[in-house]
Design a protein around this motif. Structure first.
Motif, PDB file in Angstrom:
ATOM      1  N   LYS A 201       0.836  -1.203   0.000  1.00 31.89           N
ATOM      2  CA  LYS A 201       0.000   0.000   0.000  1.00 31.89           C
ATOM      3  C   LYS A 201       0.869   1.250   0.000  1.00 31.89           C
ATOM      4  N   GLU A 202       1.947   1.226   0.779  1.00 32.84           N
ATOM      5  CA  GLU A 202       2.833   2.392   0.859  1.00 32.84           C
ATOM      6  C   GLU A 202       3.529   2.637  -0.484  1.00 32.84           C
ATOM      7  N   GLN A 203       3.956   1.555  -1.146  1.00 34.12           N
ATOM      8  CA  GLN A 203       4.601   1.701  -2.449  1.00 34.12           C
ATOM      9  C   GLN A 203       3.618   2.232  -3.494  1.00 34.12           C
ATOM     10  N   THR A 204       2.395   1.716  -3.455  1.00 29.72           N
ATOM     11  CA  THR A 204       1.374   2.175  -4.400  1.00 29.72           C
ATOM     12  C   THR A 204       1.100   3.655  -4.222  1.00 29.72           C
ATOM     13  N   GLN A 205       1.004   4.091  -2.971  1.00 32.80           N
ATOM     14  CA  GLN A 205       0.776   5.506  -2.700  1.00 32.80           C
ATOM     15  C   GLN A 205       1.968   6.351  -3.159  1.00 32.80           C
ATOM     16  N   GLY A 206       3.184   5.828  -2.955  1.00 34.24           N
ATOM     17  CA  GLY A 206       4.368   6.543  -3.408  1.00 34.24           C
ATOM     18  C   GLY A 206       4.410   6.669  -4.921  1.00 34.24           C
ATOM     19  N   PHE A 207       4.006   5.608  -5.612  1.00 37.59           N
ATOM     20  CA  PHE A 207       3.943   5.636  -7.069  1.00 37.59           C
ATOM     21  C   PHE A 207       2.942   6.692  -7.528  1.00 37.59           C
ATOM     22  N   GLY A 208       1.803   6.739  -6.872  1.00 42.58           N
ATOM     23  CA  GLY A 208       0.790   7.730  -7.218  1.00 42.58           C
ATOM     24  C   GLY A 208       1.268   9.158  -7.016  1.00 42.58           C
ATOM     25  N   ARG A 209       2.090   9.371  -5.981  1.00 42.63           N
ATOM     26  CA  ARG A 209       2.563  10.727  -5.702  1.00 42.63           C
ATOM     27  C   ARG A 209       3.519  11.238  -6.777  1.00 42.63           C
ATOM     28  N   VAL A 210       4.339  10.358  -7.348  1.00 37.87           N
ATOM     29  CA  VAL A 210       5.339  10.813  -8.315  1.00 37.87           C
ATOM     30  C   VAL A 210       4.887  10.643  -9.760  1.00 37.87           C
ATOM     31  N   TYR A 211       3.800   9.930  -9.972  1.00 39.89           N
ATOM     32  CA  TYR A 211       3.374   9.537 -11.318  1.00 39.89           C
ATOM     33  C   TYR A 211       3.271  10.722 -12.279  1.00 39.89           C
ATOM     34  N   GLY A 212       2.466  11.705 -11.923  1.00 37.74           N
ATOM     35  CA  GLY A 212       2.228  12.824 -12.827  1.00 37.74           C
ATOM     36  C   GLY A 212       3.477  13.636 -13.103  1.00 37.74           C
ATOM     37  N   THR A 213       4.280  13.858 -12.061  1.00 41.17           N
ATOM     38  CA  THR A 213       5.496  14.653 -12.223  1.00 41.17           C
ATOM     39  C   THR A 213       6.487  13.961 -13.147  1.00 41.17           C
ATOM     40  N   VAL A 214       6.722  12.661 -12.903  1.00 45.70           N
ATOM     41  CA  VAL A 214       7.693  11.920 -13.714  1.00 45.70           C
ATOM     42  C   VAL A 214       7.212  11.790 -15.153  1.00 45.70           C
ATOM     43  N   LEU A 215       5.936  11.498 -15.349  1.00 44.67           N
ATOM     44  CA  LEU A 215       5.430  11.366 -16.715  1.00 44.67           C
ATOM     45  C   LEU A 215       5.560  12.684 -17.463  1.00 44.67           C
ATOM     46  N   GLY A 216       5.251  13.786 -16.805  1.00 41.11           N
ATOM     47  CA  GLY A 216       5.407  15.087 -17.445  1.00 41.11           C
ATOM     48  C   GLY A 216       6.855  15.361 -17.821  1.00 41.11           C
ATOM     49  N   GLU A 217       7.793  14.991 -16.928  1.00 40.18           N
ATOM     50  CA  GLU A 217       9.210  15.186 -17.213  1.00 40.18           C
ATOM     51  C   GLU A 217       9.655  14.367 -18.423  1.00 40.18           C
ATOM     52  N   VAL A 218       9.162  13.141 -18.521  1.00 42.61           N
ATOM     53  CA  VAL A 218       9.531  12.281 -19.648  1.00 42.61           C
ATOM     54  C   VAL A 218       8.982  12.850 -20.957  1.00 42.61           C
ATOM     55  N   ILE A 219       7.753  13.343 -20.935  1.00 44.45           N
ATOM     56  CA  ILE A 219       7.173  13.949 -22.138  1.00 44.45           C
ATOM     57  C   ILE A 219       7.991  15.165 -22.561  1.00 44.45           C
ATOM     58  N   HIS A 220       8.293  16.042 -21.607  1.00 42.16           N
ATOM     59  CA  HIS A 220       9.063  17.247 -21.943  1.00 42.16           C
ATOM     60  C   HIS A 220      10.454  16.895 -22.462  1.00 42.16           C
ATOM     61  N   ARG A 221      11.085  15.887 -21.876  1.00 39.76           N
ATOM     62  CA  ARG A 221      12.417  15.499 -22.340  1.00 39.76           C
ATOM     63  C   ARG A 221      12.360  14.954 -23.764  1.00 39.76           C
ATOM     64  N   ALA A 222      11.339  14.148 -24.066  1.00 43.65           N
ATOM     65  CA  ALA A 222      11.202  13.624 -25.426  1.00 43.65           C
ATOM     66  C   ALA A 222      11.023  14.753 -26.427  1.00 43.65           C
ATOM     67  N   VAL A 223      10.242  15.748 -26.046  1.00 41.21           N
ATOM     68  CA  VAL A 223      10.022  16.890 -26.937  1.00 41.21           C
ATOM     69  C   VAL A 223      11.328  17.652 -27.159  1.00 41.21           C
ATOM     70  N   ARG A 224      12.091  17.869 -26.093  1.00 35.54           N
ATOM     71  CA  ARG A 224      13.379  18.561 -26.232  1.00 35.54           C
ATOM     72  C   ARG A 224      14.337  17.773 -27.118  1.00 35.54           C
ATOM     73  N   GLU A 225      14.398  16.458 -26.903  1.00 34.61           N
ATOM     74  CA  GLU A 225      15.323  15.638 -27.698  1.00 34.61           C
ATOM     75  C   GLU A 225      14.900  15.563 -29.165  1.00 34.61           C
ATOM     76  N   ALA A 226      13.626  15.858 -29.423  1.00 30.15           N
ATOM     77  CA  ALA A 226      13.157  15.934 -30.806  1.00 30.15           C
ATOM     78  C   ALA A 226      13.494  17.273 -31.443  1.00 30.15           C
ATOM     79  N   GLY A 227      14.094  18.179 -30.644  1.00 26.53           N
ATOM     80  CA  GLY A 227      14.432  19.502 -31.161  1.00 26.53           C
ATOM     81  C   GLY A 227      13.239  20.426 -31.260  1.00 26.53           C
ATOM     82  N   LEU A 228      12.239  20.209 -30.402  1.00 32.57           N
ATOM     83  CA  LEU A 228      11.001  20.974 -30.466  1.00 32.57           C
ATOM     84  C   LEU A 228      10.684  21.609 -29.121  1.00 32.57           C
ATOM     85  N   ARG A 229       9.722  22.517 -29.126  1.00 35.79           N
ATOM     86  CA  ARG A 229       9.117  23.040 -27.908  1.00 35.79           C
ATOM     87  C   ARG A 229       7.753  22.377 -27.732  1.00 35.79           C
ATOM     88  N   PHE A 230       7.270  22.310 -26.503  1.00 37.05           N
ATOM     89  CA  PHE A 230       5.986  21.638 -26.287  1.00 37.05           C
ATOM     90  C   PHE A 230       4.854  22.349 -27.021  1.00 37.05           C
TER      91      PHE A 230
END
Length: 318
Positions: A201-230
């Protein structure tokens, strides 16, 4: 060999049988209140689910359709079966080999990829490009296929997150073709959540806390590596896990919700590694993919891997 990975044809397949989440609630052990949460909070309503459909009956139609775009005289060097669950068939059946033979591609090298769970399909496209560059004859192609059945309650329900459904997809891949160009591919794995469905339960809650932040970071990094702006991204084409997790991610990114295609969450639910391609083909059918514009394919796999791939769409005749 150099060259950009290009997606020459993407196809998807959904069983005709559509059910409401209420219809699978009893088998999943969901109470009426829990069904209400899935519908009102998570945004799920219907899903394609046909227990009478076999695994290969599900996988092969999209693959056959994608192969129609293979130019005459060209060969498939690799068949890559990307799936989420490690075990889909009895031990004596190699699903990737069966798919290759049923498609009439005996000379192709066939293997499966599962290590990134629902992100494995994006990883398989990236790997296909690397293999084509490293060792394949010039002009060769790869075929990436997805599709797996929600064959038991244990693999159909992700508690407090998603209800899995049936779907399949296929992507014909080559180098420097006229199809959609892959501009970047980024993944990030958080190994502390490797237990997946068996997290505490504690791990699941921890995953939920970081989920949105990490996913957003991965999306932004992919966009940067594509040579683009969001702001140059036309649409984010996501997985269909649920609406609440996407709303949190969009909020964390400070992004415009209109730039995330979430229409299919209520209609199809989460379909393992096939979501982004089901959504892609839906957008193509609605003529919402614009020649020359940029899109981000995004998924998250339990385990926990976050993945994003930026593509530039290039319109081709059907």
């Amino acid at each position: 060999m150099n060259g950009a990975t290009t997606l020459e044809r993407i196809e998807s397949f959904l069983p005709e049988r559509s059910v409401r989440i209420d219809d699978v609630a009893e088998s999943l052990g969901l109470r009426r209140a829990e069904v209400g949460v899935f519908r009102k909070i998570y945004g799920l309503d219907r899903l394609r689910f046909d227990p009478g459909t076999g695994l290969f009956d599900l996988v092969l139609p999209a693959a056959r359709q994608a192969l129609k775009a293979l130019p005459e005289g060209r060969r498939i060097a690799y068949v890559i079966y990307a799936h989420t669950m490690q075990t889909l068939t009895p031990p004596h059946i190699d699903a990737a080999q069966v798919i290759r033979e049923d498609l009439g591609l005996p000379d192709a090298e066939a293997f499966a990829l599962t290590q990134q769970a629902c992100v494995s399909s994006l990883g398989a496209i990236d790997l296909a490009g690397e293999l084509l560059r490293a060792e394949a004859p010039e002009g060769a192609y790869a075929l990436m296929v997805t599709g797996e059945r929600a064959y038991s309650p244990k693999v159909q329900l992700i508690p407090n997150s998603a209800i899995m459904a049936d779907a399949a997809a296929a992507c014909l891949v080559t180098l420097d073709g006229p199809g959609d160009r892959v501009r970047s591919h980024v993944t990030r794995t958080l190994g502390e959540f490797a237990a997946g469905l068996d997290m505490t339960k504690e791990q699941t809650q921890g995953f939920g806390r970081v989920y949105g932040t990490v996913l957003g970071e991965v999306i932004h990094r992919a966009v940067r590596e594509a040579g683009l702006r969001f702001d140059e991204i036309d649409l984010v084409i996501p997985h269909n896990v649920n609406l609440v997790s996407w709303r949190q991610t969009i909020k964390d990114m400070g992004a415009d919700p209109a730039r995330f295609f979430l229409d299919n969450v209520a209609h199809y639910s989460h379909t393992y590694a096939s979501d982004v391609f089901v959504n892609y083909t839906t957008l193509r059918e609605r003529e919402r993919l614009v020649d020359g514009r940029h899109y981000v394919l995004v998924s998250v796999g339990l385990g926990a891997t976050f993945g994003a791939m930026v593509i530039t769409h290039r319109r081709r005749s059907a």
